[in-house]
Write an enzyme that holds these catalytic residues in place. Structure first.
Site, PDB file in Angstrom:
ATOM      1  N   GLU A  24       0.862  -1.179   0.000  1.00 27.29           N
ATOM      2  CA  GLU A  24       0.000   0.000   0.000  1.00 27.29           C
ATOM      3  C   GLU A  24       0.897   1.226   0.000  1.00 27.29           C
ATOM      4  O   GLU A  24       1.929   1.228   0.667  1.00 27.29           O
ATOM      5  CB  GLU A  24      -0.861   0.058   1.263  1.00 27.29           C
ATOM      6  CG  GLU A  24      -2.066  -0.825   1.222  1.00 27.29           C
ATOM      7  CD  GLU A  24      -2.176  -1.684   2.464  1.00 27.29           C
ATOM      8  OE1 GLU A  24      -1.434  -1.431   3.434  1.00 27.29           O
ATOM      9  OE2 GLU A  24      -2.974  -2.628   2.459  1.00 27.29           O
ATOM     10  N   TYR A  28       7.586   1.426  -7.990  1.00 25.77           N
ATOM     11  CA  TYR A  28       6.953   0.108  -7.934  1.00 25.77           C
ATOM     12  C   TYR A  28       6.496  -0.338  -9.327  1.00 25.77           C
ATOM     13  O   TYR A  28       6.600  -1.519  -9.674  1.00 25.77           O
ATOM     14  CB  TYR A  28       5.767   0.125  -6.964  1.00 25.77           C
ATOM     15  CG  TYR A  28       6.155   0.452  -5.531  1.00 25.77           C
ATOM     16  CD1 TYR A  28       7.236  -0.172  -4.923  1.00 25.77           C
ATOM     17  CD2 TYR A  28       5.435   1.377  -4.782  1.00 25.77           C
ATOM     18  CE1 TYR A  28       7.598   0.119  -3.617  1.00 25.77           C
ATOM     19  CE2 TYR A  28       5.787   1.672  -3.471  1.00 25.77           C
ATOM     20  CZ  TYR A  28       6.867   1.052  -2.897  1.00 25.77           C
ATOM     21  OH  TYR A  28       7.228   1.342  -1.607  1.00 25.77           O
TER      22      TYR A  28
HETATM   23  C1  LIG Z   1      10.574   5.985  -2.651  1.00 21.57           C
HETATM   24  C2  LIG Z   1      12.079   5.984  -2.341  1.00 21.57           C
HETATM   25  C3  LIG Z   1      12.420   4.824  -1.427  1.00 21.57           C
HETATM   26  C4  LIG Z   1      12.854   5.824  -3.665  1.00 21.57           C
HETATM   27  O1  LIG Z   1      14.231   5.700  -3.348  1.00 21.57           O
HETATM   28  P1  LIG Z   1      15.354   6.214  -4.366  1.00 21.57           P
HETATM   29  O2  LIG Z   1      16.660   5.652  -3.954  1.00 21.57           O
HETATM   30  O3  LIG Z   1      15.273   7.696  -4.511  1.00 21.57           O
HETATM   31  O4  LIG Z   1      14.854   5.537  -5.704  1.00 21.57           O
HETATM   32  P2  LIG Z   1      15.677   5.268  -7.022  1.00 21.57           P
HETATM   33  O5  LIG Z   1      16.764   6.283  -7.219  1.00 21.57           O
HETATM   34  O6  LIG Z   1      16.092   3.845  -7.023  1.00 21.57           O
HETATM   35  O7  LIG Z   1      14.552   5.535  -8.120  1.00 21.57           O
HETATM   36  C5  LIG Z   1      13.840   4.486  -8.671  1.00 21.57           C
HETATM   37  C6  LIG Z   1      12.780   5.009  -9.616  1.00 21.57           C
HETATM   38  O8  LIG Z   1      11.672   5.427  -8.849  1.00 21.57           O
HETATM   39  C7  LIG Z   1      11.070   6.573  -9.469  1.00 21.57           C
HETATM   40  N1  LIG Z   1      11.222   7.705  -8.562  1.00 21.57           N
HETATM   41  C8  LIG Z   1      11.863   7.709  -7.360  1.00 21.57           C
HETATM   42  N2  LIG Z   1      11.723   8.920  -6.775  1.00 21.57           N
HETATM   43  C9  LIG Z   1      10.994   9.667  -7.622  1.00 21.57           C
HETATM   44  C10 LIG Z   1      10.497  10.999  -7.582  1.00 21.57           C
HETATM   45  N3  LIG Z   1      10.761  11.806  -6.539  1.00 21.57           N
HETATM   46  N4  LIG Z   1       9.772  11.436  -8.613  1.00 21.57           N
HETATM   47  C11 LIG Z   1       9.495  10.653  -9.674  1.00 21.57           C
HETATM   48  N5  LIG Z   1       9.948   9.373  -9.783  1.00 21.57           N
HETATM   49  C12 LIG Z   1      10.673   8.891  -8.763  1.00 21.57           C
HETATM   50  C13 LIG Z   1      11.808   6.783 -10.767  1.00 21.57           C
HETATM   51  O9  LIG Z   1      11.160   6.018 -11.755  1.00 21.57           O
HETATM   52  C14 LIG Z   1      13.167   6.218 -10.437  1.00 21.57           C
HETATM   53  O10 LIG Z   1      13.890   5.828 -11.554  1.00 21.57           O
HETATM   54  P3  LIG Z   1      14.767   6.936 -12.358  1.00 21.57           P
HETATM   55  O11 LIG Z   1      15.595   7.662 -11.341  1.00 21.57           O
HETATM   56  O12 LIG Z   1      15.575   6.097 -13.292  1.00 21.57           O
HETATM   57  O13 LIG Z   1      13.785   7.837 -13.027  1.00 21.57           O
HETATM   58  C15 LIG Z   1      12.516   7.338  -1.716  1.00 21.57           C
HETATM   59  O14 LIG Z   1      12.005   8.396  -2.504  1.00 21.57           O
HETATM   60  C16 LIG Z   1      12.047   7.525  -0.284  1.00 21.57           C
HETATM   61  O15 LIG Z   1      12.710   7.105   0.663  1.00 21.57           O
HETATM   62  N6  LIG Z   1      10.881   8.194  -0.105  1.00 21.57           N
HETATM   63  C17 LIG Z   1      10.334   8.421   1.240  1.00 21.57           C
HETATM   64  C18 LIG Z   1       9.764   7.150   1.828  1.00 21.57           C
HETATM   65  C19 LIG Z   1       8.684   6.585   0.939  1.00 21.57           C
HETATM   66  O16 LIG Z   1       7.880   7.291   0.356  1.00 21.57           O
HETATM   67  N7  LIG Z   1       8.669   5.235   0.859  1.00 21.57           N
HETATM   68  C20 LIG Z   1       7.661   4.496   0.140  1.00 21.57           C
HETATM   69  C21 LIG Z   1       6.508   4.225   1.047  1.00 21.57           C
HETATM   70  S1  LIG Z   1       5.345   3.113   0.310  1.00 21.57           S
END
Ligand SMILES: CC(C)(COP(=O)(O)OP(=O)(O)OC[C@H]1O[C@@H](n2cnc3c(N)ncnc32)[C@H](O)[C@@H]1OP(=O)(O)O)[C@@H](O)C(=O)NCCC(=O)NCCS
Length: 170
Positions: A120, A132
């Site tokens: 979720e 995801y």
């Molecule tokens: C979600 C989260 C874990 C992603 O971690 P991350 O290390 O930044 O992710 P990645 O660099 O591996 O990115 C993977 C892909 O996700 C998508 N993505 C990640 N952050 C994004 C953003 N801010 N906006 C748009 N796309 C995004 C993109 O498709 C990205 O691929 P790309 O960089 O080649 O375009 C991070 O943003 C986070 O910690 N957020 C706060 C906690 C959270 O929301 N967790 C999920 C709860 S369900």
């Protein structure tokens, strides 16, 4: 070069690499620092401690240059891998750490016999939803007002074919 120098060199090269470790008590203070800026309803210390002894769960910590930079977990429920949390330190985002963490979690869950995965996510969390979707999760439902803190909707996502899932090459 003597044995001591070898040890130093090996440690230095390992420090540059992103690696994943099962959650340990010692990781929790650093995790809490990331958690409080990553989630509007952060998990408590106790919630992370519960993951230490979870017999049907996988909880991994991402370590970069010796520092905790992310974490994520799944619960293994019958044949379903439920993603419970994932976060990356703000200053380390958009470098692929979140994706690598997901791949580790899904591969390990698949190796235990899980055949599908669900999670979720807040409807406003566009970045996480995009991440995801990259792994093959699809939105299947919305739970209205699911999150108690702000009554935000939850989006329910499923990856139905974890058993035949191949991790993407990054
Ligand atoms: C979600 C989260 C874990 C992603 O971690 P991350 O290390 O930044 O992710 P990645 O660099 O591996 O990115 C993977 C892909 O996700 C998508 N993505 C990640 N952050 C994004 C953003 N801010 N906006 C748009 N796309 C995004 C993109 O498709 C990205 O691929 P790309 O960089 O080649 O375009 C991070 O943003 C986070 O910690 N957020 C706060 C906690 C959270 O929301 N967790 C999920 C709860 S369900």
């Amino acid at each position: 070069m003597g044995p001591a120098a070898n040890v130093v060199n090996r440690d230095r090269s390992e420090m540059k690499t992103l690696r994943f470790e099962p959650l340990r008590e010692g990781h929790i203070p650093a995790i809490l620092e990331i958690e409080k800026v990553s989630n509007t309803a952060p998990w408590s210390e106790k919630s992370f401690q519960n993951e230490l002894n979870h017999t049907h769960g996988i909880f991994l910590v991402a370590i970069l240059q010796g520092d905790v930079v992310g974490y994520g977990g799944v619960w293994l429920v019958v044949d379903e891998a439920h993603v419970t949390t994932i976060a990356v330190a703000e200053e380390q985002r958009r470098q692929g750490i979140g994706q690598k963490l997901m791949i580790e979690l899904l591969e390990r869950a698949k190796a235990t016999g899980m055949v599908c995965s669900t999670l979720e996510v807040r409807a406003s969390n566009v970045g996480a939803i995009k991440m995801y979707e990259k792994f093959g999760y699809a939105i299947t439902a919305t739970r209205k007002g699911y999150y108690p803190d702000n009554k935000e909707d939850a989006v329910v996502m499923w990856l139905y074919d974890l058993d035949s899932w191949e991790s993407p090459s990054l």
